[in-house]
Design a protein around this motif. Structure first.
Motif, PDB file in Angstrom:
ATOM      1  N   PRO A 493     125.855  60.680  91.266  1.00 11.97           N
ATOM      2  CA  PRO A 493     127.138  60.218  92.176  1.00 11.97           C
ATOM      3  C   PRO A 493     127.314  58.553  92.025  1.00 11.97           C
ATOM      4  CG  PRO A 493     125.491  60.783  93.503  1.00 11.97           C
ATOM      5  CD  PRO A 493     124.879  61.488  92.333  1.00 11.97           C
ATOM      6  N   GLU A 494     125.824  57.859  91.895  1.00 13.26           N
ATOM      7  CA  GLU A 494     125.984  56.479  91.710  1.00 13.26           C
ATOM      8  C   GLU A 494     126.273  55.782  90.749  1.00 13.26           C
ATOM      9  OE1 GLU A 494     123.434  58.362  91.308  1.00 13.26           O
ATOM     10  OE2 GLU A 494     122.108  57.522  89.851  1.00 13.26           O
ATOM     11  N   ARG A 495     126.573  56.601  89.798  1.00 17.26           N
ATOM     12  CA  ARG A 495     127.307  55.701  88.505  1.00 17.26           C
ATOM     13  C   ARG A 495     128.784  55.835  88.205  1.00 17.26           C
ATOM     14  NH1 ARG A 495     122.043  58.450  84.919  1.00 17.26           N
ATOM     15  NH2 ARG A 495     120.724  58.135  86.609  1.00 17.26           N
ATOM     16  N   ASN A 496     128.952  54.615  87.988  1.00 17.34           N
ATOM     17  CA  ASN A 496     130.481  54.494  87.778  1.00 17.34           C
ATOM     18  C   ASN A 496     130.633  54.819  86.205  1.00 17.34           C
ATOM     19  OD1 ASN A 496     128.581  52.442  86.654  1.00 17.34           O
ATOM     20  ND2 ASN A 496     129.787  50.639  87.554  1.00 17.34           N
ATOM     21  N   ASP A 497     129.668  54.576  85.417  1.00 17.85           N
ATOM     22  CA  ASP A 497     129.677  54.995  84.195  1.00 17.85           C
ATOM     23  C   ASP A 497     128.513  54.970  83.585  1.00 17.85           C
ATOM     24  OD1 ASP A 497     131.571  54.714  81.341  1.00 17.85           O
ATOM     25  OD2 ASP A 497     129.916  53.538  81.016  1.00 17.85           O
ATOM     26  N   MET A 498     128.365  55.998  82.454  1.00 13.53           N
ATOM     27  CA  MET A 498     126.818  56.296  81.901  1.00 13.53           C
ATOM     28  C   MET A 498     126.471  54.956  81.267  1.00 13.53           C
ATOM     29  SD  MET A 498     127.467  59.235  79.220  1.00 13.53           S
ATOM     30  CE  MET A 498     125.721  59.150  78.458  1.00 13.53           C
ATOM     31  N   VAL A 499     126.963  54.160  80.667  1.00 14.31           N
ATOM     32  CA  VAL A 499     126.803  53.015  80.037  1.00 14.31           C
ATOM     33  C   VAL A 499     126.821  51.814  80.849  1.00 14.31           C
ATOM     34  CG1 VAL A 499     127.005  51.246  78.182  1.00 14.31           C
ATOM     35  CG2 VAL A 499     127.142  53.597  77.616  1.00 14.31           C
ATOM     36  N   GLN A 500     127.938  51.510  81.407  1.00  8.23           N
ATOM     37  CA  GLN A 500     127.803  50.427  82.546  1.00  8.23           C
ATOM     38  C   GLN A 500     126.949  50.459  83.608  1.00  8.23           C
ATOM     39  OE1 GLN A 500     131.976  50.268  84.198  1.00  8.23           O
ATOM     40  NE2 GLN A 500     131.413  48.275  85.404  1.00  8.23           N
ATOM     41  N   TYR A 501     126.615  51.583  83.930  1.00  7.70           N
ATOM     42  CA  TYR A 501     125.698  51.656  85.444  1.00  7.70           C
ATOM     43  C   TYR A 501     124.246  51.028  84.672  1.00  7.70           C
ATOM     44  CZ  TYR A 501     122.659  53.541  88.626  1.00  7.70           C
ATOM     45  OH  TYR A 501     121.727  53.731  89.647  1.00  7.70           O
ATOM     46  N   PHE A 502     123.893  51.052  83.407  1.00  7.43           N
ATOM     47  CA  PHE A 502     122.510  50.558  83.020  1.00  7.43           C
ATOM     48  C   PHE A 502     122.931  49.154  82.564  1.00  7.43           C
ATOM     49  CE2 PHE A 502     121.819  55.200  82.782  1.00  7.43           C
ATOM     50  CZ  PHE A 502     120.740  55.156  83.388  1.00  7.43           C
TER      51      PHE A 502
END
Ligand code: MET
Ligand code: ZN
Length: 765
Positions: A493-502
């Motif tokens: 839930p805490e991820r806006n996007d699987m790449v941007q988040y990192f």
């Protein structure tokens, strides 16, 4: 005189105006007239921007409401019966082909044509199916209409169209067509339409057309000399003068026949393949074919080194003369955001590195001017900015560089072979046969997105936001307990996007506010930008996974995005190789994987859905890519002990041709999208085999449809025929973030029931 040209421009409009109007038309909130009005003003805005930048040759005819390849099919009258029979007006028929159409009240339910990645980019084309009986007729001449529209504004343009061979190579083949049918066999039927279209342009006074033939950069085009000869000998007499473009790669051996085509000019992608220039110049020297040098990248967001570009162009000028040389973008600018000028949060230093579509137009113009003896102030500023950037590049992070330099063979392998690891993992995880799991994300509800928006705007505190996310995780754990899954996930839930988040948590990335790039139709993405050496200042996911694990006795799977995928879905830096960037990312992720294991996480999934799309276009370049891509994944996952179960996940592509490399990743478990391809992958498994554990997706998460229990059983049974039943795990084919909770519960309950049946009914070792 050297002229400047731009091959194509983003269609999304300043402020994403096209997305807004198209989506509101779909929702019934805007009329077709309003949609066309906005489209017209966006076309005007694009032409004026390019013209005001000082570009000589301005494109038209490449604007689109959904996709350019779809436009060609539609304009050529290729409208499959399932759309034609819906009695929709032209615009709605067109959109139905692009995105499908459902109108329960009227009994309308047609699926979209398939989509495919456009070369090695993240742009997707719509592939209309063709069959032996496909007929072509010129429905409308979009190139002429846009040419006239620009002319009425006082702007003379160069119409753009896909060449017939590229067109036929990109479209789909109908399911009903015989297995050996190739759309390219329709060439003779298609040619008259091109003749008609191009002669209409010539009749209207068009001087020059741009015919896009990016298919020329693929190996297979080297065998198409006679087809190319036939096409251009037929078109040249009736057409305005023709420039053929060859974006995204090198023309290779095809130059041997290209040099004898009756064309005005050949364009080269010198951003991707500067080395091809010498050979092509030598081939063209004794012909009357001119050259268009694609020196300003259409694929990256970096300022062009104009001095270096000028030097390359001067070589061409001295070989051929300035009358025979133009400069241009390497491809359409559709892969870049619109303008740097709207970015308010980047520092002035960062801004000085970047060049988006509008700035790239200025660069091409400045380059032509400089070649004509007039270095503009922009050229001078560019020289300074490039020098400053080079200076910045020298300030590398030596700790990161040293660490990459000292990667050893040992760091690329787990301690023991799979069989040994498997035993250790069995004890550690205690999972049943046919274990059930999901791919990571659970529904990203409105509440989650609202909480994130509030946090970003500062309306709630970090503590409040984190509490809300913890509540979501608790909810996901309760849900999985209730449904009866075996290997849990925290739900992301805490991820806006699987790449941007990192990217946001790593050193070395920057983010634009408005750097949108079209992915398909009205879907745009905002890729992060790698600007310097990448490292991980602190753990990124451990607190969330550890929290989730504290809520249950079931094993919790940690969830990371892999190095190759992070890189492929970002704009990479241009000064160091992708291999080095990928390894820097891999080292950062390696530390995260170890930290997760130390925090008690027994299974860790490192997603690599984009590994296939980064595959080079020429086969000769595959090995190099696959070696560093596989090594990067192994580097990121090999720091843990035998008992940690490493998972990976693949989707969005046909993995058949790189399946041996997927095996070489040596993940303990992989999940792979298979349901949409009708389990076509089963054949791949049959021919290559797979030695570790594997979960070919048992249902398609891309639609709200709930798969029946029997249907999942049938799939498991089919899989158990080609793969050892003992190695099978049971999962959907991708993450569930776009789904609703209700259908997710129904689908996963059926999945769990089917897995329980499999345990007692399918043979295992
Ligand atoms: C595009 S692949 C997505 C994988 C990710 N872990 C998810 O479940 O959403
Ligand atoms: Zn996926």
């Amino acid at each position: 005189m050297v002229k400047s040209a731009v091959l194509g421009y983003p269609r999304i409009g300043v402020g994403r105006s096209m997305k807004k109007i198209i989506e509101s038309y779909w929702a019934g909130n805007a009329s077709a007239e309003q949609l066309q009005e906005t489209a017209k003003s966006v076309r005007k805005e694009r032409w004026e921007t390019i013209k005001n930048a000082g570009v000589d040759i301005i494109p038209s005819g490449e604007f689109t409401l959904y996709d350019q390849l779809l436009d060609h099919s539609y304009n050529f009258g290729v409208i499959p019966e399932r759309y034609a029979s819906q009695q929709l007006n032209g615009l709605d028929t067109y959109f139905a082909m692009g995105r499908g159409r459902q109108d329960k009240a009227k009994g309308v339910d047609v699926v979209a044509c398939e989509m495919g990645k456009y070369f090695d980019s993240n742009y997707h084309v719509v592939k209309v199916p063709h069959a032996p009986n496909t007929e072509f007729k010129l429905n409308q001449n979009q190139q002429l209409a846009e040419y006239e529209e620009a002319k009425a504004l006082g702007i003379i343009t160069r119409p753009v169209i896909f060449g017939p061979i590229t067109y036929l190579s990109l479209v789909a083949k109908s399911r009903e067509a015989p297995a050996d049918f190739e759309p390219l066999s329709l060439l003779d039927k298609l040619l008259p339409v091109y003749k008609e279209l191009l002669s209409q342009l010539k009749g209207a006074g068009v001087e020059h057309v741009q015919i896009d033939e990016p298919i020329l950069v693929l190996d297979k085009a080297e065998a198409w000399g006679s087809e190319y000869k036939k096409v251009y000998e037929a078109l040249a007499p009736v057409a305005p003068k023709i420039t053929i473009t060859s974006s995204y790669g090198r023309v290779g051996k095809s130059i041997e026949y290209l040099k004898s085509l009756p064309i005005y000019a050949l364009h080269l992608d010198l951003d991707r393949e500067p080395k091809q220039l010498d050979e092509v110049l030598a081939a063209l020297k004794s012909t009357d074919i001119n050259i268009e040098l694609g020196l300003v990248s259409g694929r990256n967001i970096w300022k062009t080194d104009l001095k270096a570009a000028k030097a390359l162009a001067e070589k061409a000028v001295s070989e051929l003369s300035s009358e025979r040389v133009n400069v241009s973008t390497s491809s359409s600018l559709l892969h870049t955001p619109i303008s740097v000028k709207v970015e308010k949060k980047l520092t002035s230093e960062q801004l000085s590195w970047l060049s988006f579509a509008e700035e790239k137009c200025e660069e091409v113009a400045a380059l032509a001017q400089a070649l004509n003896g007039k270095e503009s102030s922009l050229f001078e500023q560019n020289t300074k900015d490039i020098a400053a950037r080079r200076e910045f590049e020298r300030s590398s992070d030596s700790a990161v560089r040293d660490r990459v330099a000292s990667i050893s063979e040992e760091m690329l392998s787990r301690k023991s072979p799979f069989a040994t690891r498997r035993e250790a993992q069995k004890k550690h995880l205690n999972l049943p046969k046919f274990p059930t799991t999901t791919i990571g994300s659970f529904p990203q509800t409105k509440e989650i997105r609202q909480a994130r928006a509030k946090f970003t705007k500062g309306e709630i505190t970090k503590e409040e936001y984190e509490k809300a996310m913890e509540a979501e995780i608790q909810n996901a754990v309760d849900f999985q307990t209730k449904v009866g899954l075996d290997l849990f996930v925290h739900g992301e839930p805490e991820r806006n996007d699987m790449v941007q988040y990192f990217g946001e948590q790593l050193n070395g990335f920057i983010f634009t506010q408005l750097g949108w790039v079209q992915s398909y139709g009205s879907r745009y993405v905002r890729p992060p930008i790698v600007v310097s050496d990448v490292s991980r200042p602190s753990p990124m996911t451990v607190r969330w996974s550890a929290y989730a694990q504290s809520l249950t006795d079931k094993p919790m799977k940690g969830m990371l995005t892999g190095p190759v995928t992070i890189l492929n879905w970002s704009f990479p830096r241009a000064d160091v190789s992708k291999e080095v960037q990928s390894k820097q990312l891999a080292l950062a992720l390696r530390d995260e994987v170890v930290d997760l294991a130390n925090a008690g996480i027994k299974a860790i999934q490192v997603d690599e859905p984009a590994i296939r799309e980064g595959l080079p276009l020429r086969k000769a370049d595959w090995d190099n890519y696959l070696t560093w891509a596989v090594d990067s994944f192994r580097l990121s996952t090999s720091g843990v002990g035998d008992d940690t179960q490493v998972h990976s996940h693949f989707c969005y592509s046909d993995f058949g041709d790189i399946f041996p490399s997927i095996q070489r990743l040596d993940a303990d478990v992989i999940s792979i999208e298979a349901s949409k391809a009708d389990l076509k992958l089963l054949d791949v498994f049959k021919s290559y085999g797979y030695s570790n554990e594997i979960g070919p997706g048992v249902y398609d998460i891309h639609s709200p449809r709930v798969p029946g229990e029997q249907e999942i059983k049938d799939r498991l049974e089919a899989m158990a025929k080609v793969l050892p039943a003992d190695n099978l795990i049971v999962n959907p084919d991708c993450g569930l973030k776009t789904r609703g909770w209700k259908e997710t519960e129904e689908s996963l309950s059926n999945l769990v029931a089917a897995a329980r049946w499999a345990r007692s009914s399918l043979v295992t070792a």
